[in-house]
Enzyme design. Sequence first.
Site, PDB file in Angstrom:
ATOM      1  N   ASP A 265     217.557 100.451  32.421  1.00 32.27           N
ATOM      2  CA  ASP A 265     217.430 100.222  33.864  1.00 32.27           C
ATOM      3  C   ASP A 265     218.764 100.156  34.595  1.00 32.27           C
ATOM      4  OD1 ASP A 265     214.669 100.121  33.661  1.00 32.27           O
ATOM      5  OD2 ASP A 265     214.657  97.956  33.297  1.00 32.27           O
ATOM      6  N   ASP A 289     219.978  97.671  38.468  1.00 38.74           N
ATOM      7  CA  ASP A 289     218.768  96.845  38.390  1.00 38.74           C
ATOM      8  C   ASP A 289     219.162  95.384  38.540  1.00 38.74           C
ATOM      9  OD1 ASP A 289     215.951  96.630  38.131  1.00 38.74           O
ATOM     10  OD2 ASP A 289     216.180  96.039  36.052  1.00 38.74           O
ATOM     11  N   ASP A 293     219.132  89.998  33.199  1.00 39.00           N
ATOM     12  CA  ASP A 293     217.694  89.947  32.978  1.00 39.00           C
ATOM     13  C   ASP A 293     217.432  89.450  31.563  1.00 39.00           C
ATOM     14  OD1 ASP A 293     217.335  90.969  35.498  1.00 39.00           O
ATOM     15  OD2 ASP A 293     216.293  92.786  34.869  1.00 39.00           O
ATOM     16  N   ARG A 345     216.028  86.649  44.020  1.00 41.45           N
ATOM     17  CA  ARG A 345     215.953  86.459  42.564  1.00 41.45           C
ATOM     18  C   ARG A 345     217.186  85.758  41.998  1.00 41.45           C
ATOM     19  NH1 ARG A 345     213.011  91.728  39.748  1.00 41.45           N
ATOM     20  NH2 ARG A 345     211.143  91.707  41.049  1.00 41.45           N
TER      21      ARG A 345
END
Length: 467
Positions: A265, A289, A293, A345
Site C-alpha cells: 500500500d 497509505d 499501520d 486517524r
Amino acid sequence: MALGSMGRPALLLLCLVLLIVVGGVSASRAGAGAAASSASPANESASMGKRAAAGAVASTGSSASPANESASMGKSAAEHQTVAAVVDDPELIAAEVHMVTQNSTARRNLGYLSCSTGNPIDDCWRCDPDWHENRKRLADCGIGFGRNALGGRDGEIYVVTDHGDDDPVNPRPGTLRYAVIQEEPLWIVFKRDMVITLSEELIMNSFKTIDGRGANVHIANGACITIQFVTNIIIHGLHIHDCKPTGNAMVRSSPSHYGWRTMADGDGVSIFGASHIWVDHNSLSNCADGLIDAIMGSTAITISNNYFTHHNEVMLLGHSDSYVKDKAMQVTIAYNHFGEGLIQRMPRCRHGYFHVVNNDYTHWEMYAIGGSADPTINSQANRYLAPTNAFAKEVTKRVDTDSSVWKSWNWRSEGDLLLNGAYFTPSGAGASASYAKASSLGAKSTSMIDSITVDAGALRCRKGVQC
C-alpha cells in the site's frame, strides 16, 4: 477382542501395524524438527530458543513460496508469539506507564538530572554523553505494551555503509536490506548521513534494531518498512517519508528465502501479524497509505516520541471489523506530537485496547481518534487543540456505527487538556458514574506535555555529548 484370545499370526500382524503407525508419526515429527532446526545457524546458543519463531518465519523455503504468504510453520510460530505477548489485564500496563511518567516528572521537578525532561524513555538514556558507546541501553528503556521488545540487543552491531538497494533478492553486504534479513539478532547503525530509496519493501527478520542516532537517515521516495510475522523489532531515529506503493516483484526476507510480493500500500511502517514492536523517535510524513499501520493480530506495540506531519490517514490499528483476532491487539501511543498537515486517524482503532497517553495533538482536520468494532480507548493526559473549523471540534469519531451500538464501548478521557473548543465524547465505562473505580489511574496534569514531547521525532545526536 481380548489380546489373550488372539492367535500368534494375528498378534504379529497387530504389532507390525503398530510399528508402522508409530514409526510414521516419529518420522514426521523428526522431519518437522529437522525443518525447524535447519533455519538456525549451527553456532546458535541455547538462548536462541527464544528466537526460534523468528528463524522459522524467515526460512519459509525456496523462491517458489510467496514471501507475503509465509509457510504455515512460520505463520503459526508468529501467532504463538502473539498469543504469548497478550497481557491479561491491560489496565496494569496503563498504570505502569503512568507511574514511570510521574516518577520522571518528579525527578525533573526536583532537579535530580540537569538534562531530565520528564519523559521516562528519554531520561533513561539521553543524559549519557557516551550514548554512542552504550547504544543497546535503549532496549531497556521501553514502556507500555511494547516494553519487552529486545530488538537486536543480544546481537552484534552492524554498520550500514551503503545507501543502495539495487537488488532486493540479492542485497549487497553493507546495505540496510542485507542487515535486516539476517537470522541472528543485529543492532543496525549507520556510518554516515544517507537517503535510502528502497526499490521494494524492506522485509525485516526478527530481533533487529534499526538505530539512526548519530546520522541523518532518511527512508524516502520508494518502498518502506514491513514487519510481518516476526517479533522483537525496534525502529528508532529515522526520517520516513514519501513512501510509495511497490510490489509485483521478488523480494528476499531471509538468507534462505525470497518470494513474490504483491502490491504493497505504501505505508511508512507496516506491522502485520507481529509482536513486541517499538517504534520510537521517528519523523514520519506524506506516505501513500498510512504512516504506521498495525493489522492481522499484531500486538505488544509501543509507538512513542514520534513526530507525525502532512498526512491524511495517519495510523490504522486493526485490519477490519470482521477480523476478530485483532481483539488481542494492545498498543501504547505515548509522547508523540501529531503536528501540522494531519487530517484523521491518530489513531483509527478496531477491537483491541489502546492507551493514548501524554501526546500533543496540535492539528487535525476531521478528527483525532476514531474507531469501530468495540475497541477500548483509554485517553489520558493528552493535549487536544481543536482546529478553527466549528464542525471538526470533536476529538473522537465512531466510524459507521449507530449510537445505540457504540454507547457501550469503553472510550474514556482522563486528565486531557481540551483547547479551542475540543471535546471528547466518552462512552461505556468512561461515561458511567463508576468510571473512577474502573479507571486505571487517577487524573494527572498535562503541564509537562511541552517538555515531554518537545523533542518528538528523529533526534540530532552527536557523539560525545548528551543526545
